[in-house]
Design an enzyme around this catalytic site. Structure first.
Site, PDB file in Angstrom:
ATOM      1  N   ARG A  13       0.821  -1.210   0.000  1.00 12.75           N
ATOM      2  CA  ARG A  13       0.000   0.000   0.000  1.00 12.75           C
ATOM      3  C   ARG A  13       0.858   1.265   0.000  1.00 12.75           C
ATOM      4  NH1 ARG A  13      -5.105  -1.250   4.110  1.00 12.75           N
ATOM      5  NH2 ARG A  13      -6.200  -2.661   2.686  1.00 12.75           N
ATOM      6  N   LYS A  29     -18.013 -16.601   5.656  1.00 10.76           N
ATOM      7  CA  LYS A  29     -19.418 -16.456   6.015  1.00 10.76           C
ATOM      8  C   LYS A  29     -20.246 -15.754   4.942  1.00 10.76           C
ATOM      9  CE  LYS A  29     -18.737 -16.347  11.025  1.00 10.76           C
ATOM     10  NZ  LYS A  29     -19.008 -15.588  12.276  1.00 10.76           N
ATOM     11  N   GLY A  76      -8.279  -8.391   1.358  1.00 11.71           N
ATOM     12  CA  GLY A  76      -7.046  -8.791   2.019  1.00 11.71           C
ATOM     13  C   GLY A  76      -6.637 -10.224   1.763  1.00 11.71           C
ATOM     14  N   GLY A 114     -12.765  -3.348   2.371  1.00  3.65           N
ATOM     15  CA  GLY A 114     -14.166  -2.990   2.563  1.00  3.65           C
ATOM     16  C   GLY A 114     -14.697  -2.114   1.458  1.00  3.65           C
TER      17      GLY A 114
END
Length: 425
Positions: A50, A208, A361, A384
């Protein structure tokens, strides 16, 4: 009248001022970056991806003769009480090495009470330590805006957060624009989702369904094939009435999984699930492992990867794709016995002639582990934000830049037309 995906994507990318169209000579430039990077136990930067991604924008400002200040959040510090573990000092050290120059770290900076000269670069301490940052405080934004000339957002990874240095400051600064990294992210996502080359295949893995339910629902209305892996696939297998043994899955979301499959089928699209799986008696690198048909998992077994037939079938789906969007692994690739599926997935995405974009990630970790980064068309630095973009949401940080551009009128610089759109005459 319904909203088309093209309209939704344009709201998400929109028109925004770009750094390349801003006069920088002698200006005080404030760059909001995303340096929320992993650290080693001894406090050094473990992965500088990053940080490296932000270097072109920093260099562009320095080369133009600007005074450059960069900040970011790191971790989850308590506002007004930064500890040593919250400091950006390891980032300052890494930046200094990458740029070949000393990058001082400024601790108390919200009022601009520190010396700066044209052509200098400093790193401003963890912005989440400032009271009012998380609350998107307009008073804090006004204090910062009073001593800067140009605000630059380079933090796509946190563009879904409505925080002061991402949102309120962008609305308050004299000039607000997108840096080259943020602009490239939005352009790449726009190309992948506005009017993609078909078939459009989305690969969504992870543990999930609940964390990615809205993404799956959104993609069900757009893709030609939805590939699910990991614990998400287990829930979909269970929704079909198959036994998943002791595998991670979410019984309370079986109806949601069935609804997503029905929505895909109604459009003539396909839900891809593995036909064979790698199972084990426990979650361990030395567990007893075997390959079984997905319809023959025993009560005491847990699914931890996709099998060889599934790997081959997935490779065929991706080889025939026109566009691939990839988020998440299809197995527990961190453990060697369960890495083959995600390795095969990474290789198939890399080998496909489709335009490919990957983010998140775990996805970035898989790309690095299997060394396929150079063969993927675009790798997003966001987690996100990448997921919320896939949902069709407007990212607050991008929305702030769009609002400023609309207010500026003639100063607006639109995003480039995609290949399928007519160029302005």
């Amino acid at each position: 009248m319904g909203t088309s995906k093209l309209d939704t994507t344009r709201r998400a990318t929109g028109d925004f001022l770009r750094l390349e169209h801003v006069s920088l000579m002698g200006r005080r430039v404030f760059i909001r970056a995303d340096f929320n990077v992993p650290l080693t136990p001894d406090g050094r930067v473990a992965d500088d991806t990053r940080i490296r991604a932000t270097l072109p924008g920093i260099r562009q400002c320095l080369d133009a003769g600007a005074t450059v200040m960069v900040t970011s959040h790191l971790g989850r510090p308590k506002e007004g009480a930064l500890g040593a573990e919250d400091s950006l000092a390891p980032v300052a050290e890494c930046l200094s090495q990458l740029l070949g120059r000393t990058v001082p770290l400024v601790r108390d900076w919200i009022d601009g009470d520190f010396p700066m000269r044209a052509g200098e670069l400093v790193l401003l301490e963890n912005c989440r330590g400032n009271p009012g940052e998380k609350a998107d405080d307009p008073v804090l934004a006004a204090r910062i805006a009073s001593w800067i000339d140009v605000y630059v957002n380079e933090a796509f990874g946190t563009a879904h957060r409505k925080e002061c240095t991402l949102h309120a400051l962008a609305l308050t600064a004299p000039v607000a624009c997108a840096g080259p990294l943020l602009a490239a992210e939005l352009d790449a996502l726009g190309r992948a989702l506005a009017q993609p080359a078909r078939p459009l295949v989305a690969v969504v893995g992870g543990s999930k369904v609940s964390t990615k339910l809205t993404i799956l629902e959104s993609l069900a209305d757009q893709v030609d094939a939805l590939v699910v892996g990991g614990g998400i696939a287990n829930t979909f297998l269970a929704a079909r009435g198959l036994s998943v043994g002791t595998s991670l899955h979410e019984p309370d979301l079986l109806d949601s999984a069935r609804e997503i499959e029905l929505r895909l089928a109604a459009r003539g699209a396909r839900l891809w699930l593995p036909e064979d799986v790698v199972v084990a008696d426990r979650f361990s690198a030395d567990a007893q492992v075997e390959v079984r048909s997905a319809c023959d998992v025993q009560p005491e077994q847990m699914i931890l990867d996709i099998g060889p037939r599934a790997q081959a079938g997935l490779g065929e789906v991706l080889a025939n794709a026109g566009t691939i969007v990839w988020n998440g692994p299809v197995g527990v690739f961190e453990l060697a016995p369960f890495a083959a599926g995600t390795k095969a997935l990474a290789a198939a995405v890399a080998a496909s002639p489709a335009y490919s974009i990957a983010g998140g990630g775990d996805t970035l970790a898989a790309i690095a582990a299997f060394r396929v980064g150079k063969r993927i068309d675009y790798i997003s630095t966001g987690g996100g934000a990448f997921l919320e973009f896939l949902e069709g949401r407007e990212l607050p940080a991008v929305g702030a830049l769009r609002a400023r551009t609309r207010a500026a009128g003639p100063r607006a610089v639109p995003v480039p037309a995609y290949e399928h759109e007519a160029q302005p005459g």
